[in-house]
Design a protein around this motif. Structure first.
Motif, mmCIF file in Angstrom:
data_model
loop_
_atom_site.group_PDB
_atom_site.id
_atom_site.type_symbol
_atom_site.label_atom_id
_atom_site.label_comp_id
_atom_site.label_asym_id
_atom_site.label_seq_id
_atom_site.Cartn_x
_atom_site.Cartn_y
_atom_site.Cartn_z
ATOM 1 N N VAL A 108 0.861 -1.182 0.000
ATOM 2 C CA VAL A 108 0.000 0.000 0.000
ATOM 3 C C VAL A 108 0.902 1.237 0.000
ATOM 4 O O VAL A 108 1.740 1.397 0.886
ATOM 5 C CB VAL A 108 -0.946 0.027 1.207
ATOM 6 N N PRO A 113 0.726 5.114 0.343
ATOM 7 C CA PRO A 113 -0.102 6.287 0.650
ATOM 8 C C PRO A 113 0.379 7.495 -0.151
ATOM 9 O O PRO A 113 1.580 7.766 -0.196
ATOM 10 C CB PRO A 113 0.118 6.505 2.154
ATOM 11 N N SER A 153 -3.141 4.346 -2.183
ATOM 12 C CA SER A 153 -4.228 4.950 -1.410
ATOM 13 C C SER A 153 -4.139 6.457 -1.580
ATOM 14 O O SER A 153 -3.225 7.092 -1.046
ATOM 15 C CB SER A 153 -4.096 4.575 0.075
ATOM 16 N N THR A 154 -5.078 7.027 -2.310
ATOM 17 C CA THR A 154 -5.027 8.455 -2.597
ATOM 18 C C THR A 154 -6.432 9.051 -2.625
ATOM 19 O O THR A 154 -7.422 8.349 -2.831
ATOM 20 C CB THR A 154 -4.311 8.735 -3.932
ATOM 21 N N ASP A 155 -6.470 10.366 -2.438
ATOM 22 C CA ASP A 155 -7.708 11.129 -2.554
ATOM 23 C C ASP A 155 -7.719 11.959 -3.828
ATOM 24 O O ASP A 155 -8.637 12.750 -4.043
ATOM 25 C CB ASP A 155 -7.836 12.071 -1.351
ATOM 26 N N VAL A 199 -5.666 1.347 -8.119
ATOM 27 C CA VAL A 199 -6.331 2.318 -7.244
ATOM 28 C C VAL A 199 -7.783 1.859 -7.098
ATOM 29 O O VAL A 199 -8.687 2.392 -7.745
ATOM 30 C CB VAL A 199 -6.238 3.759 -7.804
ATOM 31 N N ARG A 218 -9.405 7.362 -1.191
ATOM 32 C CA ARG A 218 -9.305 7.583 0.245
ATOM 33 C C ARG A 218 -10.229 8.737 0.672
ATOM 34 O O ARG A 218 -10.247 9.778 0.015
ATOM 35 C CB ARG A 218 -7.860 7.916 0.625
ATOM 36 N N SER A 235 -7.216 12.360 4.701
ATOM 37 C CA SER A 235 -6.351 12.952 3.681
ATOM 38 C C SER A 235 -5.850 14.342 4.042
ATOM 39 O O SER A 235 -5.270 15.022 3.205
ATOM 40 C CB SER A 235 -7.102 13.021 2.341
ATOM 41 N N VAL A 269 -4.465 5.274 7.901
ATOM 42 C CA VAL A 269 -4.557 5.147 6.442
ATOM 43 C C VAL A 269 -4.382 3.696 6.013
ATOM 44 O O VAL A 269 -5.105 3.193 5.146
ATOM 45 C CB VAL A 269 -3.504 6.054 5.761
ATOM 46 N N HIS A 293 -7.452 1.623 7.030
ATOM 47 C CA HIS A 293 -8.535 1.844 6.066
ATOM 48 C C HIS A 293 -8.310 1.028 4.807
ATOM 49 O O HIS A 293 -9.238 0.393 4.277
ATOM 50 C CB HIS A 293 -8.630 3.332 5.725
ATOM 51 N N ALA A 294 -7.074 1.020 4.305
ATOM 52 C CA ALA A 294 -6.776 0.263 3.087
ATOM 53 C C ALA A 294 -6.991 -1.229 3.295
ATOM 54 O O ALA A 294 -7.603 -1.904 2.450
ATOM 55 C CB ALA A 294 -5.339 0.535 2.649
ATOM 56 N N CYS A 299 3.535 -0.958 3.975
ATOM 57 C CA CYS A 299 3.366 0.466 3.676
ATOM 58 C C CYS A 299 4.675 0.956 3.069
ATOM 59 O O CYS A 299 5.717 0.957 3.723
ATOM 60 C CB CYS A 299 3.061 1.238 4.954
#
Length: 233
Positions: free
Chosen positions: A5, A7, A48-50, A65, A69, A74, A83, A86-87, A101
């Protein structure tokens, strides 16, 4: 299941857009994705991105993806453990799965580093295995200012030879291997069941400021001229 993952939120402040800013010709995140692929440690490599742009770059470089997120994870205060938890939950991982990570701004990580961390986690009862680097000066001789004057934190260490002082390490800020169960239980990365993979100091550089960025590019040119190219990914 072995999952990487990465971030990579979109709102970095000190170096705007740093996760997709070109680092020696490639988006910064591309270096992390590339080493994750080449390490052969993972069944899935997930970002993991917004941020839509980061998501598109990540997919173009070979990562997945599968979710966006949430904004609540974020901002500037979002913690790595939350984070990653959540993933792990979004991916419906099992407690026995392992999750690494890998930071998006870790161009100095090598395949053998990730492999060593994976091996150490599997051969132990640890929750996490953390990349660490030794302090380059004895922490026992640390100084502080008191009323404008220098003072040692521990004056008893003044006359002790450097070679007789215990070594000390700190988080290298590159990767954390962990059991999915530990992530989902929100256990701190540094706890009584954490181990370490020691990295050489010449391959560790925080990239938090523009000066850090320039220093990192200079270091990378010296260390990894073999992998430099003009390609995007």
């Amino acid at each position: 299941m072995r999952v990487c993952v990465i971030p990579a939120r979109g709102g970095s402040k000190r170096i705007p857009r740093k996760n997709v800013k070109l680092f020696l010709g490639r988006p910064m995140i591309a270096w992390s994705i590339d080493v994750a692929i080449k390490s052969d440690c993972f069944d899935r490599i997930v970002v993991s991105t917004d941020d839509d742009e980061i998501a598109q770059v990540a997919i173009g470089c070979g990562a997945e993806v599968p979710f966006i997120r949430p904004a609540s994870l974020s901002d500037d205060y979002a913690g790595t453990v939350e984070v990653l938890a959540h993933a792990a939950e979004a991916l419906l991982l099992r407690p026995e799965d392992v999750v690494c990570c890998l930071y998006a701004t870790a161009p100095f990580v090598r395949e053998e580093d990730l492999q060593a961390g994976h091996k150490k986690l599997l051969q132990s009862d640890l929750d996490y295995v953390v990349s660490v680097v030794e302090y380059n000066y004895p922490i026992q001789r640390a100084l502080r200012f008191v009323g404008g004057r220098l003072s040692m934190f521990d004056s008893e260490m003044y006359g002790v030879r450097s070679q007789d002082l215990e070594g000390a390490w700190h988080d290298a800020g590159q990767f954390y291997w962990g059991n999915a169960e530990a992530w989902m239980q929100r256990k701190p990365v540094l706890n009584a069941l954490s181990g370490g993979v020691i990295l050489p100091s010449y391959r560790v550089q925080d990239i938090d400021t523009p000066d850090d960025w320039v220093r990192a590019e200079l270091m990378f040119r010296m260390l990894r001229s073999d992998v430099l190219s003009d390609g995007v990914c």
